[in-house]
Write an enzyme that holds these catalytic residues in place. Sequence first.
Site, short mmCIF file in Angstrom:
data_model
loop_
_atom_site.label_atom_id
_atom_site.label_comp_id
_atom_site.label_asym_id
_atom_site.label_seq_id
_atom_site.Cartn_x
_atom_site.Cartn_y
_atom_site.Cartn_z
N ARG A 102 0.83 -1.20 0.00
CA ARG A 102 0.00 0.00 0.00
C ARG A 102 0.86 1.25 0.00
O ARG A 102 0.52 2.26 -0.59
CB ARG A 102 -0.92 -0.01 1.22
CG ARG A 102 -1.89 1.13 1.27
CD ARG A 102 -2.40 1.35 2.67
NE ARG A 102 -3.42 0.42 3.07
CZ ARG A 102 -3.75 0.21 4.34
NH1 ARG A 102 -3.09 0.83 5.31
NH2 ARG A 102 -4.70 -0.64 4.65
N TYR A 103 1.99 1.21 0.72
CA TYR A 103 2.90 2.35 0.78
C TYR A 103 4.14 1.99 -0.01
O TYR A 103 4.62 0.85 0.08
CB TYR A 103 3.31 2.63 2.24
CG TYR A 103 2.13 2.81 3.15
CD1 TYR A 103 1.39 3.99 3.13
CD2 TYR A 103 1.74 1.81 4.03
CE1 TYR A 103 0.30 4.16 3.98
CE2 TYR A 103 0.65 1.96 4.87
CZ TYR A 103 -0.06 3.15 4.84
OH TYR A 103 -1.13 3.31 5.67
N ARG A 106 7.23 0.07 1.84
CA ARG A 106 7.10 -1.11 2.70
C ARG A 106 5.97 -2.02 2.25
O ARG A 106 4.96 -1.56 1.72
CB ARG A 106 6.93 -0.71 4.17
CG ARG A 106 5.81 0.28 4.45
CD ARG A 106 6.23 1.13 5.67
NE ARG A 106 5.16 1.96 6.19
CZ ARG A 106 4.83 3.15 5.72
NH1 ARG A 106 5.44 3.67 4.67
NH2 ARG A 106 3.86 3.84 6.29
N CYS A 115 -2.84 -18.34 14.04
CA CYS A 115 -2.41 -17.59 15.22
C CYS A 115 -2.38 -18.52 16.43
O CYS A 115 -2.99 -19.58 16.40
CB CYS A 115 -3.37 -16.44 15.53
SG CYS A 115 -3.55 -15.27 14.18
N CYS A 119 -8.36 -13.55 18.44
CA CYS A 119 -8.92 -12.40 19.14
C CYS A 119 -10.30 -12.13 18.57
O CYS A 119 -10.46 -12.11 17.35
CB CYS A 119 -8.01 -11.19 18.94
SG CYS A 119 -6.28 -11.58 19.27
N CYS A 122 -10.57 -9.34 15.88
CA CYS A 122 -9.51 -9.30 14.85
C CYS A 122 -10.00 -8.67 13.55
O CYS A 122 -11.03 -9.03 13.02
CB CYS A 122 -9.02 -10.71 14.56
SG CYS A 122 -7.80 -10.74 13.22
N ARG A 124 -8.63 -9.09 10.76
CA ARG A 124 -8.50 -10.07 9.67
C ARG A 124 -9.29 -11.33 10.01
O ARG A 124 -8.97 -12.42 9.58
CB ARG A 124 -7.04 -10.43 9.43
CG ARG A 124 -6.21 -9.27 8.96
CD ARG A 124 -4.98 -9.70 8.17
NE ARG A 124 -4.26 -8.52 7.72
CZ ARG A 124 -3.16 -8.04 8.31
NH1 ARG A 124 -2.63 -8.68 9.33
NH2 ARG A 124 -2.59 -6.94 7.86
N ASP A 282 -11.15 -1.52 14.24
CA ASP A 282 -11.60 -1.58 12.84
C ASP A 282 -13.02 -2.11 12.71
O ASP A 282 -13.58 -2.65 13.66
CB ASP A 282 -10.63 -2.46 12.03
CG ASP A 282 -9.28 -1.79 11.85
OD1 ASP A 282 -9.25 -0.66 11.35
OD2 ASP A 282 -8.26 -2.39 12.26
N ASP A 319 -7.11 3.18 10.66
CA ASP A 319 -6.88 2.64 9.33
C ASP A 319 -8.16 2.97 8.56
O ASP A 319 -9.21 2.40 8.84
CB ASP A 319 -6.66 1.13 9.42
CG ASP A 319 -5.64 0.65 8.42
OD1 ASP A 319 -5.74 1.07 7.25
OD2 ASP A 319 -4.78 -0.14 8.81
N LYS A 326 -3.31 4.50 7.05
CA LYS A 326 -3.42 4.76 8.49
C LYS A 326 -3.05 6.20 8.77
O LYS A 326 -2.04 6.67 8.28
CB LYS A 326 -2.40 3.89 9.22
CG LYS A 326 -2.94 2.64 9.82
CD LYS A 326 -1.84 1.98 10.64
CE LYS A 326 -1.75 0.52 10.34
NZ LYS A 326 -1.03 0.24 9.10
C1 PLP Z 1 -0.15 -0.64 8.88
C2 PLP Z 1 0.38 -0.97 7.58
C3 PLP Z 1 1.75 -0.82 7.29
C4 PLP Z 1 2.73 -0.33 8.31
O1 PLP Z 1 2.48 1.00 8.58
P1 PLP Z 1 3.43 1.81 9.58
O2 PLP Z 1 2.72 3.10 9.74
O3 PLP Z 1 4.76 1.91 8.91
O4 PLP Z 1 3.53 1.01 10.83
C5 PLP Z 1 2.20 -1.13 6.03
N1 PLP Z 1 1.36 -1.58 5.08
C6 PLP Z 1 0.04 -1.72 5.32
C7 PLP Z 1 -0.84 -2.22 4.24
C8 PLP Z 1 -0.48 -1.43 6.58
O5 PLP Z 1 -1.79 -1.60 6.81
S1 SF4 Z 2 -5.51 -9.81 16.13
FE1 SF4 Z 2 -6.04 -11.37 14.56
S2 SF4 Z 2 -4.10 -11.76 13.50
FE2 SF4 Z 2 -3.58 -10.81 15.48
S3 SF4 Z 2 -3.27 -12.52 16.92
FE3 SF4 Z 2 -5.39 -11.85 17.12
S4 SF4 Z 2 -6.52 -13.23 15.73
FE4 SF4 Z 2 -4.36 -13.33 15.11
#
Ligand code: PLP
Ligand code: SF4
Length: 358
Positions: A102-103, A106, A115, A119, A122, A124, A282, A319, A326
């Site tokens: 996305r960025y 990174r 996991c 959670c 979560c 995801r 989220d 986010d 974010k």
């Molecule tokens: C959160 C996130 C990151 C990391 O973001 P930082 O602000 O550098 O911690 C990188 N890629 C994606 C898609 C993210 O959601």
């Molecule tokens: S927040 Fe989601 S990805 Fe992270 S440890 Fe919990 S269940 Fe796993």
Amino acid sequence: MPPACAADPVSMDGTFPLRPAQSISDLVADGLVRADEAPVLERVAQDFRLRLTPQMRAASARSDGVARQFVPSAAELIQRPEDLPDPIGDDAHAPVPGLTHRYPDRVILHVTKTCEVYCRFCFRRETVGDTGHLPPDQLQAALDYIARTPAIHEVILTGGDPLVLSARRIGDLVARLAAIPHVGVLRLHTRVPVVAPDRITPALIDALRQHPSVWIVVHTNHADELTAEARAALTRLADAGIPLLSQSVLLRGVNDSADALEDLFRALIRLRVKPYYLHHCDLARGAGHFRTTIAEGQAIMSALRGRLSGTALPSYVLDIPGGFGKVPIGPGYVTAQARGWSVTDPNGHQHHYSDPER
Ligand SMILES: *Cc1c(COP(=O)(O)O)cnc(C)c1O
Ligand code: SF4
């Protein structure tokens, strides 16, 4: 509450059971769920996987702030109009399977969907717990993409939780990433040091140190998660010279007060973990009961600003739903005025600030 996990064999010192909890009946045995709640919670557990490590099983019996994060609730069956299947837009930025870019500088590499704990909030939750690890051909394709994209300065391993992989597999992956010269930093986002601290072995630490700049961001939300074993695991990582940051999720009924977060952030900074992000919760499906308003989050952050040293304060971030990134969401301390700015101090008083004349 009955003693932790009376039905199961416990560790030598009697502080935690030897087996993870993976069913509603385990939670009934632990006194975390009433027998009459079991049928509806079975339905919840069919939808979203259930797992508590032995350490979190025992910590849940001692602390509601821990239990609410892992023990299913009937409220998860409620869908709200704002709930989204992919709340942070991982899928919108996937150049190859398992990678989110996305960025420019990174990428996130989703090495597994597994996991140690699941959670209940979560972000995801629609994908975690599915099938195990990224298949070797997809991992190779992701590494090839990283190798041919020199703008990528940092690779973030996440999941699921990357530290469910064996030390051998992690060592192999770290070595392959270390062989790509433009990957200057490797970051792991993990809950393992806190929820499954016995996985932080000397072999794992050696595996991580094959890259010269490995950072670990630990996910933790409540001071009661930081058991003696978790503290020892974080200390092993810090002693090995691995920089540690934390990320927490602001969760209604778990840590949505200045007192709860003060306890957490103070405990972390003592353990040499710098609080990095406090995430606004989220829009994951069935997690609406965990969400606070942004105004509530801002009020907590302003209360903490005067109370905690700057080193212990994370930034409060959202986010933006849909994959737009974010951003810090305040509270804001400056507002533009006709000439200069009005700045609010930690006690809430306003002060005028003048920019240099240009
Ligand atoms: C959160 C996130 C990151 C990391 O973001 P930082 O602000 O550098 O911690 C990188 N890629 C994606 C898609 C993210 O959601
Ligand atoms: S927040 Fe989601 S990805 Fe992270 S440890 Fe919990 S269940 Fe796993």
